[in-house]
Enzyme design. Structure first.
Site, PDB file in Angstrom:
ATOM      1  N   LYS A   1       0.845  -1.204   0.000  1.00  0.00           N
ATOM      2  CA  LYS A   1       0.000   0.000   0.000  1.00  0.00           C
ATOM      3  C   LYS A   1       0.879   1.253   0.000  1.00  0.00           C
ATOM      4  O   LYS A   1       1.738   1.409   0.865  1.00  0.00           O
ATOM      5  CB  LYS A   1      -0.896  -0.003   1.247  1.00  0.00           C
ATOM      6  CG  LYS A   1      -1.598   1.343   1.522  1.00  0.00           C
ATOM      7  CD  LYS A   1      -2.490   1.284   2.765  1.00  0.00           C
ATOM      8  CE  LYS A   1      -3.024   2.676   3.138  1.00  0.00           C
ATOM      9  NZ  LYS A   1      -3.893   2.676   4.326  1.00  0.00           N
TER      10      LYS A   1
ATOM     11  N   ASP B   1      -2.636  10.319   3.579  1.00  0.00           N
ATOM     12  CA  ASP B   1      -4.016   9.883   3.812  1.00  0.00           C
ATOM     13  C   ASP B   1      -4.728  10.879   4.727  1.00  0.00           C
ATOM     14  O   ASP B   1      -4.601  10.825   5.945  1.00  0.00           O
ATOM     15  CB  ASP B   1      -4.001   8.478   4.445  1.00  0.00           C
ATOM     16  CG  ASP B   1      -5.411   7.955   4.728  1.00  0.00           C
ATOM     17  OD1 ASP B   1      -6.383   8.558   4.209  1.00  0.00           O
ATOM     18  OD2 ASP B   1      -5.530   6.943   5.448  1.00  0.00           O
TER      19      ASP B   1
ATOM     20  N   LYS C   1     -10.056  12.760   8.507  1.00  0.00           N
ATOM     21  CA  LYS C   1      -9.500  12.406   9.813  1.00  0.00           C
ATOM     22  C   LYS C   1      -9.474  13.623  10.727  1.00  0.00           C
ATOM     23  O   LYS C   1      -9.407  14.753  10.245  1.00  0.00           O
ATOM     24  CB  LYS C   1      -8.056  11.906   9.634  1.00  0.00           C
ATOM     25  CG  LYS C   1      -7.921  10.534   9.005  1.00  0.00           C
ATOM     26  CD  LYS C   1      -6.457  10.127   8.897  1.00  0.00           C
ATOM     27  CE  LYS C   1      -6.294   8.772   8.238  1.00  0.00           C
ATOM     28  NZ  LYS C   1      -6.841   7.652   9.029  1.00  0.00           N
TER      29      LYS C   1
ATOM     30  N   ASP D   1       1.815   6.569   5.341  1.00  0.00           N
ATOM     31  CA  ASP D   1       0.810   5.609   4.884  1.00  0.00           C
ATOM     32  C   ASP D   1       1.236   4.906   3.582  1.00  0.00           C
ATOM     33  O   ASP D   1       0.476   4.144   3.013  1.00  0.00           O
ATOM     34  CB  ASP D   1      -0.540   6.319   4.707  1.00  0.00           C
ATOM     35  CG  ASP D   1      -1.721   5.389   4.951  1.00  0.00           C
ATOM     36  OD1 ASP D   1      -1.527   4.324   5.557  1.00  0.00           O
ATOM     37  OD2 ASP D   1      -2.828   5.745   4.513  1.00  0.00           O
TER      38      ASP D   1
ATOM     39  N   ASP E   1     -12.177   6.835   4.340  1.00  0.00           N
ATOM     40  CA  ASP E   1     -10.891   6.662   5.026  1.00  0.00           C
ATOM     41  C   ASP E   1     -10.434   5.194   5.015  1.00  0.00           C
ATOM     42  O   ASP E   1      -9.301   4.900   5.373  1.00  0.00           O
ATOM     43  CB  ASP E   1     -11.002   7.186   6.467  1.00  0.00           C
ATOM     44  CG  ASP E   1      -9.650   7.443   7.104  1.00  0.00           C
ATOM     45  OD1 ASP E   1      -8.634   7.414   6.375  1.00  0.00           O
ATOM     46  OD2 ASP E   1      -9.613   7.697   8.319  1.00  0.00           O
TER      47      ASP E   1
ATOM     48  N   GLU F   1      -9.414   3.504   2.615  1.00  0.00           N
ATOM     49  CA  GLU F   1      -8.979   3.585   1.219  1.00  0.00           C
ATOM     50  C   GLU F   1      -7.911   2.560   0.851  1.00  0.00           C
ATOM     51  O   GLU F   1      -7.800   2.147  -0.290  1.00  0.00           O
ATOM     52  CB  GLU F   1      -8.461   4.999   0.920  1.00  0.00           C
ATOM     53  CG  GLU F   1      -6.993   5.273   1.277  1.00  0.00           C
ATOM     54  CD  GLU F   1      -6.679   5.170   2.761  1.00  0.00           C
ATOM     55  OE1 GLU F   1      -7.610   5.256   3.582  1.00  0.00           O
ATOM     56  OE2 GLU F   1      -5.491   4.983   3.103  1.00  0.00           O
TER      57      GLU F   1
ATOM     58  N   ARG G   1      -7.588  -0.588   1.537  1.00  0.00           N
ATOM     59  CA  ARG G   1      -8.110  -1.861   1.047  1.00  0.00           C
ATOM     60  C   ARG G   1      -8.663  -1.732  -0.372  1.00  0.00           C
ATOM     61  O   ARG G   1      -8.684  -2.705  -1.128  1.00  0.00           O
ATOM     62  CB  ARG G   1      -9.165  -2.396   2.016  1.00  0.00           C
ATOM     63  CG  ARG G   1     -10.355  -1.496   2.188  1.00  0.00           C
ATOM     64  CD  ARG G   1     -11.167  -1.810   3.426  1.00  0.00           C
ATOM     65  NE  ARG G   1     -10.555  -1.268   4.643  1.00  0.00           N
ATOM     66  CZ  ARG G   1     -11.042  -1.423   5.863  1.00  0.00           C
ATOM     67  NH1 ARG G   1     -12.153  -2.117   6.064  1.00  0.00           N
ATOM     68  NH2 ARG G   1     -10.430  -0.893   6.906  1.00  0.00           N
TER      69      ARG G   1
HETATM   70  N1  BES Z   1      -3.946   4.654   7.012  1.00  0.00           N
HETATM   71  C1  BES Z   1      -5.013   4.360   7.884  1.00  0.00           C
HETATM   72  C2  BES Z   1      -4.631   3.399   9.005  1.00  0.00           C
HETATM   73  C3  BES Z   1      -3.599   3.871   9.993  1.00  0.00           C
HETATM   74  C4  BES Z   1      -3.994   4.359  11.220  1.00  0.00           C
HETATM   75  C5  BES Z   1      -2.257   3.757   9.729  1.00  0.00           C
HETATM   76  C6  BES Z   1      -3.055   4.762  12.137  1.00  0.00           C
HETATM   77  C7  BES Z   1      -1.325   4.157  10.647  1.00  0.00           C
HETATM   78  C8  BES Z   1      -1.722   4.648  11.862  1.00  0.00           C
HETATM   79  C9  BES Z   1      -6.158   3.740   7.112  1.00  0.00           C
HETATM   80  O1  BES Z   1      -6.303   4.160   5.815  1.00  0.00           O
HETATM   81  C10 BES Z   1      -7.412   4.120   7.844  1.00  0.00           C
HETATM   82  O2  BES Z   1      -7.708   5.275   7.870  1.00  0.00           O
HETATM   83  N2  BES Z   1      -8.086   3.151   8.436  1.00  0.00           N
HETATM   84  C11 BES Z   1      -9.258   3.397   9.180  1.00  0.00           C
HETATM   85  C12 BES Z   1     -10.276   2.360   8.805  1.00  0.00           C
HETATM   86  C13 BES Z   1     -11.659   2.676   9.274  1.00  0.00           C
HETATM   87  C14 BES Z   1     -12.212   3.879   8.524  1.00  0.00           C
HETATM   88  C15 BES Z   1     -12.524   1.481   9.067  1.00  0.00           C
HETATM   89  C16 BES Z   1      -8.921   3.334  10.651  1.00  0.00           C
HETATM   90  O3  BES Z   1      -8.073   2.513  11.044  1.00  0.00           O
HETATM   91  O4  BES Z   1      -9.463   4.123  11.414  1.00  0.00           O
HETATM   92 ZN    ZN Z   2      -4.574   4.821   4.903  1.00  0.00          ZN
HETATM   93 MN    MN Z   3      -7.434   5.944   5.664  1.00  0.00          MN
END
Ligand code: BES
Ligand code: ZN
Ligand code: MN
Length: 505
Positions: free
Chosen positions: A266, A271, A278, A289, A348, A350, A352
């Site tokens: 990825k 992000d 966020k 990210d 968010d 994204e 996946r």
């Molecule tokens: N890039 C983030 C995950 C992340 C969080 C990486 C903290 C490093 C540190 C990912 O794209 C994301 O935002 N995931 C969300 C998923 C949710 C919306 C289901 C998350 O983990 O909150």
């Molecule tokens: Zn992300």
């Molecule tokens: Mn995200």
């Protein structure tokens, strides 16, 4: 940094500092468990035993003691670095010792050192870890501070042993290749979104291909549209920066393995969360990210240098996730490359989406086994903290091979579940699948989403969201990007190559 392997007794070592790994000693015992420490104790008239006896040095893991003008030595300084219990010693600890020594010495502007390795410890695995550790310990994030720049490079790190150094040159080189690959990946992870937008990461990949035995095919937006990568394209559509899919290939002359390993990483260069934006607090961290992609690129660099006899392809979907008038919206339904439709319930989630198309493409390109690495969910850090990579896998035998590779690489992977029930969390009223699974088991539902696209192909997913960035410095690593997964990827490729046939998987 220059790395060298030499034959020398401990007391004969020359240069600025002699570094000695040291072990915990039972109270009252005079057994130092190390030929090097024995020798230094002898020539110095009992200095080492005295330090233990008074309790000034206990050899706790990564405990460091720097002494001057030790009688009988040819270096002006002696550094002892604690390794803890001798019985529990493994190569990875010695790598950390080398890194901790380099970091402690640099703080004092000492830029050359020789680590003496006891004859009982002078083996390939230890030498490789020490070489790699010295390099990762030397890593400095490229500072853009215009003053107080602290980017000095350690000049010379030597490993000394009492004979047989020539036999371990290859191990030193392997360690060097791995250390450099890890640092390459860390440097990319650290670059902010403005300095490393998707097009810049593509440029870096082209440089990598020019300098190594790796070929790179860059898929531009028009090609992604032609192919029908609706999920990847949707994530990118809110950004001014165009998306890319990198396809890198390492093709050995005579593959001995019928496995075609596909590494998928990825790479969201920043992000923001998109429309499901966020919170401002901590959003700057989302520059890392793209660490999964960076890990894959670092691994390809090392694989090209080590030349295992196995085909390895890398796939790195690269986008920036931004909100705008053109951004994808919650509720949007996307058509992925696989043909499956996806309802976006949270923009968010994204990672996946871009991985779904990259995984499908990797299968189309003939990969027989897939491993992806992604900073995919905050939930993995809720489950495992910052200690373990979450390992999800759809095939037990492949899972075991990855765990063995991780162990050999000194990285901690923890197996996580992919039960059928998680699929139900991802039910959508309007499409084949939703891109989020609700509040609970977030790392598992994210992995389950990816599994839908991997299908029956042996596949593993590494959630590195908790491990790609170190929040508090350790003696052997500063706060910042860790380069996690690089070493395991390389170790896995090397192991699959020598396993000779896919039948073993
Ligand atoms: N890039 C983030 C995950 C992340 C969080 C990486 C903290 C490093 C540190 C990912 O794209 C994301 O935002 N995931 C969300 C998923 C949710 C919306 C289901 C998350 O983990 O909150
Ligand atoms: Zn992300
Ligand atoms: Mn995200």
């Amino acid at each position: 940094m220059k790395l060298e392997l030499i034959d020398s007794k401990a007391a004969e070592v020359q240069g600025a500092v002699l570094v000695l790994p040291a072990f915990e000693v039972k109270p009252g015992s005079n057994d130092l468990y190390s030929g090097g420490l024995d020798e230094v104790d002898r020539v110095s008239g009992g200095l080492v035993c005295e330090l233990y006896r008074t309790g000034e040095f206990k050899a706790k893991p990564m405990e460091v003691l720097l002494l001057h003008r030790v009688y009988g030595l040819r270096t002006p300084r002696l550094m002892l670095v604690g390794c803890g219990d001798r019985e529990k010693l493994n190569p990875s600890t010695l790598g950390k010792v080398a890194a901790a020594a380099v970091r402690a010495l640099k703080q004092k502007s000492l830029m050359d050192a020789t680590l003496y390795l006891d004859p009982l410890l002078a083996n390939e695995a230890n030498v490789a870890e020490i070489a790699g550790g010295a390099l990762t310990g030397d890593f400095e994030v490229h500072s853009l501070k215009t003053q107080d720049k602290d980017d000095k490079i350690f000049a010379l790190f030597r490993v000394a042993m009492d004979g047989g150094a020539a036999l371990l040159q290859g191990a030193l080189q392997k360690g060097q290749i791995l250390g450099e690959a890890q640092n390459y990946s860390r440097n990319l992870s650290n670059l902010p979104g403005n300095l490393l937008p998707p097009r810049e990461l593509v440029e870096r990949a082209k440089v990598l291909a020019r300098e190594t035995a790796v070929q790179v095919d860059v898929l531009y937006r028009s090609r992604l549209e032609e192919l029908g990568m609706g999920a990847l394209l949707a994530v990118a559509q809110g950004s001014e920066e165009p998306p890319f899919l990198l396809h890198m290939v390492y093709d050995p002359d005579a593959p001995t393995s019928s496995v075609h390993l596909g590494l998928v990483g990825k790479a969201v260069t920043f992000d923001s969360g998109g429309i499901s934006i966020k919170p401002a607090d901590g959003m700057e961290k989302m520059k890392y990210d793209m660490s999964g992609g960076a890990a894959v690129m670092g691994a390809m660099q090392a694989i090209a240098a080590l030349r295992p006899s196995i085909r390895v392809s890398a796939f790195v979907p690269i986008v920036e996730n931004m909100p705008s008038g053109k951004a994808m919206r919650p509720g949007d339904i996307l058509k992925s490359l696989s043909g499956k439709t996806i309802e976006v319930l949270n923009t968010d989630a994204e990672g996946r989406l871009i991985l779904a198309d990259a995984i499908t493409y990797a299968k189309q390109q003939g990969c027989t086994h897939l491993v992806d690495a992604a900073t995919l969910t905050g939930a993995i850090a809720v489950a495992l903290g910052f200690e373990h990579v979450g390992l999800f896998c759809n095939q037990p035998a492949f899972c075991a091979q990855i765990q063995e590779a991780a162990k050999a690489a000194g990285e901690r992977f923890w197996p996580m579940p992919l039960d059928a029930e998680y699929k139900e969390y991802l039910k959508s009223d309007f499409a084949d699948i939703a891109n989020i699974g609700g509040r609970w088991g977030g790392a598992c539902t994210a992995a389950k989403f990816l599994e839908e696209f991997a299908g029956d192909t042996p596949w593993a997913h590494l959630d590195i969201a908790g491990t790609a960035w170190l929040e508090t410095a350790k003696p052997y690593m500063p706060k910042g990007p860790t380069g996690v997964a690089v070493k395991t990827f390389v170790e896995l490729a090397v192991r699959l190559a020598s396993a000779h046939s896919a039948a073993t998987v």
